[in-house]
Design a protein around this motif. Structure first.
Motif, PDB file in Angstrom:
ATOM      1  N   VAL A  97      43.534 107.319  16.834  1.00 53.99           N
ATOM      2  CA  VAL A  97      42.472 106.344  17.119  1.00 53.99           C
ATOM      3  C   VAL A  97      41.414 106.383  16.013  1.00 53.99           C
ATOM      4  O   VAL A  97      40.921 105.346  15.565  1.00 53.99           O
ATOM      5  CB  VAL A  97      41.863 106.598  18.516  1.00 53.99           C
ATOM      6  CG1 VAL A  97      40.571 105.821  18.704  1.00 53.99           C
ATOM      7  CG2 VAL A  97      42.853 106.221  19.602  1.00 53.99           C
ATOM      8  N   LEU A  98      41.104 107.587  15.553  1.00 52.49           N
ATOM      9  CA  LEU A  98      40.124 107.719  14.463  1.00 52.49           C
ATOM     10  C   LEU A  98      40.652 107.057  13.188  1.00 52.49           C
ATOM     11  O   LEU A  98      39.902 106.387  12.468  1.00 52.49           O
ATOM     12  CB  LEU A  98      39.814 109.189  14.200  1.00 52.49           C
ATOM     13  CG  LEU A  98      38.825 109.827  15.179  1.00 52.49           C
ATOM     14  CD1 LEU A  98      38.668 111.309  14.896  1.00 52.49           C
ATOM     15  CD2 LEU A  98      37.464 109.127  15.091  1.00 52.49           C
ATOM     16  N   ILE A  99      41.932 107.247  12.909  1.00 52.62           N
ATOM     17  CA  ILE A  99      42.535 106.602  11.729  1.00 52.62           C
ATOM     18  C   ILE A  99      42.435 105.075  11.886  1.00 52.62           C
ATOM     19  O   ILE A  99      42.067 104.364  10.955  1.00 52.62           O
ATOM     20  CB  ILE A  99      44.007 107.048  11.548  1.00 52.62           C
ATOM     21  CG1 ILE A  99      44.046 108.533  11.186  1.00 52.62           C
ATOM     22  CG2 ILE A  99      44.717 106.208  10.484  1.00 52.62           C
ATOM     23  CD1 ILE A  99      45.439 109.147  11.176  1.00 52.62           C
ATOM     24  N   LEU A 113      40.243 103.399  13.658  1.00 51.91           N
ATOM     25  CA  LEU A 113      38.842 102.987  13.507  1.00 51.91           C
ATOM     26  C   LEU A 113      38.404 103.005  12.045  1.00 51.91           C
ATOM     27  O   LEU A 113      37.592 102.184  11.614  1.00 51.91           O
ATOM     28  CB  LEU A 113      37.935 103.900  14.333  1.00 51.91           C
ATOM     29  CG  LEU A 113      37.850 103.596  15.828  1.00 51.91           C
ATOM     30  CD1 LEU A 113      37.046 104.661  16.549  1.00 51.91           C
ATOM     31  CD2 LEU A 113      37.243 102.216  16.072  1.00 51.91           C
ATOM     32  N   SER A 114      38.978 103.941  11.278  1.00 55.15           N
ATOM     33  CA  SER A 114      38.574 104.026   9.865  1.00 55.15           C
ATOM     34  C   SER A 114      39.003 102.773   9.092  1.00 55.15           C
ATOM     35  O   SER A 114      38.446 102.481   8.034  1.00 55.15           O
ATOM     36  CB  SER A 114      39.150 105.279   9.214  1.00 55.15           C
ATOM     37  OG  SER A 114      40.546 105.133   9.071  1.00 55.15           O
ATOM     38  N   MET A 147      41.122 106.061  25.253  1.00 54.81           N
ATOM     39  CA  MET A 147      40.668 106.156  23.855  1.00 54.81           C
ATOM     40  C   MET A 147      40.954 104.864  23.096  1.00 54.81           C
ATOM     41  O   MET A 147      40.098 104.364  22.353  1.00 54.81           O
ATOM     42  CB  MET A 147      41.347 107.347  23.166  1.00 54.81           C
ATOM     43  CG  MET A 147      40.851 108.671  23.685  1.00 54.81           C
ATOM     44  SD  MET A 147      41.433 110.064  22.712  1.00 54.81           S
ATOM     45  CE  MET A 147      42.968 110.449  23.485  1.00 54.81           C
ATOM     46  N   MET A 153      47.093 103.218  16.508  1.00 57.35           N
ATOM     47  CA  MET A 153      46.318 103.939  17.530  1.00 57.35           C
ATOM     48  C   MET A 153      47.186 104.321  18.730  1.00 57.35           C
ATOM     49  O   MET A 153      46.947 105.330  19.394  1.00 57.35           O
ATOM     50  CB  MET A 153      45.128 103.085  17.985  1.00 57.35           C
ATOM     51  CG  MET A 153      44.113 102.843  16.881  1.00 57.35           C
ATOM     52  SD  MET A 153      42.546 102.217  17.476  1.00 57.35           S
ATOM     53  CE  MET A 153      42.993 100.653  18.192  1.00 57.35           C
ATOM     54  N   MET A 161      43.831 111.101  19.697  1.00 60.74           N
ATOM     55  CA  MET A 161      42.456 111.016  19.213  1.00 60.74           C
ATOM     56  C   MET A 161      42.436 110.851  17.693  1.00 60.74           C
ATOM     57  O   MET A 161      41.690 110.037  17.152  1.00 60.74           O
ATOM     58  CB  MET A 161      41.718 112.302  19.601  1.00 60.74           C
ATOM     59  CG  MET A 161      40.299 112.107  20.041  1.00 60.74           C
ATOM     60  SD  MET A 161      39.597 113.668  20.621  1.00 60.74           S
ATOM     61  CE  MET A 161      40.287 113.811  22.248  1.00 60.74           C
ATOM     62  N   MET A 162      43.294 111.609  17.030  1.00 56.63           N
ATOM     63  CA  MET A 162      43.373 111.510  15.565  1.00 56.63           C
ATOM     64  C   MET A 162      43.830 110.109  15.153  1.00 56.63           C
ATOM     65  O   MET A 162      43.280 109.511  14.212  1.00 56.63           O
ATOM     66  CB  MET A 162      44.366 112.555  15.016  1.00 56.63           C
ATOM     67  CG  MET A 162      43.851 113.969  15.073  1.00 56.63           C
ATOM     68  SD  MET A 162      45.165 115.185  14.903  1.00 56.63           S
ATOM     69  CE  MET A 162      45.880 114.713  13.347  1.00 56.63           C
ATOM     70  N   ALA A 213      38.276 102.160  21.452  1.00 56.59           N
ATOM     71  CA  ALA A 213      38.327 101.708  20.055  1.00 56.59           C
ATOM     72  C   ALA A 213      38.436 100.180  19.990  1.00 56.59           C
ATOM     73  O   ALA A 213      37.773  99.535  19.158  1.00 56.59           O
ATOM     74  CB  ALA A 213      39.508 102.347  19.345  1.00 56.59           C
TER      75      ALA A 213
END
Lengths: 48, 361
Positions: free
Chosen positions: B351-353, B355-356, B208, B294, B348-349, B212
């Motif tokens: 990584v999303l943070i 990416l944001s 993941m 991440m 996953m959460m 990213a």
């Protein structure tokens, strides 16, 4: 003639009953296949 | 190599020019690495089993892990071969960053290989002595850091970027940049290694984070996108998207064999190398703090060991039932699968943070 194509309905059940002895792997392996298919889907964005 | 070939063919047949696009090559690199690992994987596992290269399990660890003794290890070599071959096939080999990342991956892989070999084959429980392991990690980490400082062509290439804040950067002098890059590369390497204690726990977060970082590399290497999103423009960094995509593909295929109950473990050869590779890519694309976010699961695992050791030495008491923290949850009654999947979800959460941060500034 009555025949079944998989040992069970639902591919995951067929896998459990079939050659994938250690069926605890199945969910993760189905996720991986899913991810590969998503990637192939994405790749269709470019080659046209 | 394939890029060069397609560029030559593209001079006569325009259709081949499609391979100049990074995005397409990144997807193809992922699929290539997946295919290589799927084809070679079973043979590697059979070979490792035949050679009796089996993992020894710590006797003071959770009792449920004793059944894992003898499972083939050093499967990380499969990931390294797959990433190396794929990168050589799909990346632009005239790009320095590709070679820096690839050589870091392989360099740390060699350190892990020697450690695993001594432990598993030569039955030397100490493996490569810690001081030598850290010495060689430091040599490679410092060499990479010094090279990146030396070849930086713009001030932005050596600044520390603070995520989520607009134009917030910290200019780093040579010593600070080299120390930071060293810490990120060596720290990430050891953090992934500490996390690699349950089936599949380390590899999916690695996949993941690598995915990213592929996006960050693509953006950093593109003048238009980097300006629009306010991240430093690093010419040539886009090719690292191919390297990261290869890591993601090889890692995903490895998970096929490493998912609970694991048929093979990656060993230090895989864990040290993958962690270092994530670190070096983050340094090149100037996203060290985002990498820290991440890699939260890896960071938490490392901190749990540090806290446990410090607490035991200072007070004689343990903070966790067992360190690293994944064992703590196992001893609390979570099943191995639950710990692994829940840590994946957290990863996953995070990584999303991370990416944001591309947009939220």
């Amino acid at each position: 003639m009555k025949r079944t194509t998989g040992r069970f309905g639902g591919d995951s059940r067929a896998g459990e009953a079939g050659t994938l002895r250690r069926h605890q792997n199945l969910p993760v392996r189905f996720w991986i296949i899913s991810m590969m298919l998503v990637l192939i889907g994405f790749s269709s964005l470019k080659p046209r | 190599m394939l890029l060069w070939l397609f560029q030559q063919l593209g001079q006569d047949i325009r259709a081949f020019n499609v391979f100049n696009y990074l995005t397409l090559r990144a997807v193809l690199a992922t699929l290539t690495a997946l295919t290589i690992s799927f084809i070679v994987g079973p043979a590697v596992i059979r070979r490792l089993t035949a050679l009796k290269i089996g993992q020894s399990v710590r006797s003071d660890g959770p009792q449920t892990h004793l059944v894992k003794a003898g499972t083939p290890t050093m499967g990380g070599a499969l990931i390294l071969v797959s990433v190396a071959v794929t990168t050589l096939l799909w990346a632009d080999l005239s790009n320095d960053y590709v070679w820096v990342a690839l050589l870091t991956l392989l360099g740390f892989g060699v350190i892990g290989w020697v450690d695993d070999w001594r432990k598993v084959v030569e039955k030397n429980s100490r493996g490569l002595p810690s001081r030598w392991k850290y010495f060689w990690q430091s040599v490679i980490g410092l060499a990479v850091a010094a090279y990146l400082w030396q070849t930086a062509s713009l001030p932005a290439h050596t600044e520390l970027i603070i995520p989520f804040l607009k134009h917030a950067t910290l200019a780093l002098p040579a010593a600070a940049f080299i120390a930071l890059a060293y810490f990120v590369v060596v720290g990430a390497s050891n953090a992934v290694n500490l996390t690699d204690g349950l089936d599949g726990l380390a590899i999916l977060p690695t996949v993941m984070v690598a995915s990213a970082l592929a996006i960050f590399a693509y953006v950093a290497g593109n003048a238009v996108f980097s300006k629009y999103l306010g991240v430093p423009f690093v010419p040539g960094a886009g090719e690292l998207a191919i390297f990261c995509a290869a890591m993601a593909g090889a890692g995903l295929a490895f998970l096929w064999f490493n998912a609970y109950p694991a048929e093979v473990f990656m060993g230090d050869v895989g864990a040290l190398a993958l962690g270092a590779a994530l670190g070096v890519v983050a340094v090149i694309v100037r996203q060290e703090i985002v990498l820290f976010i991440m890699c939260g699961v890896f960071v938490a695992e490392t901190l749990s060991v540090m806290v446990q050791v410090a607490s035991f030495k200072l007070t004689g008491k343990r903070v966790f039932r067992m360190a690293p923290i994944h064992h703590h949850y196992e001893l609390k009654g979570w099943k191995e699968n639950q710990v692994v999947v829940r840590f994946w979800i957290i990863s996953m959460m995070l990584v999303l943070i991370g990416l944001s941060s591309l947009k939220l500034r």
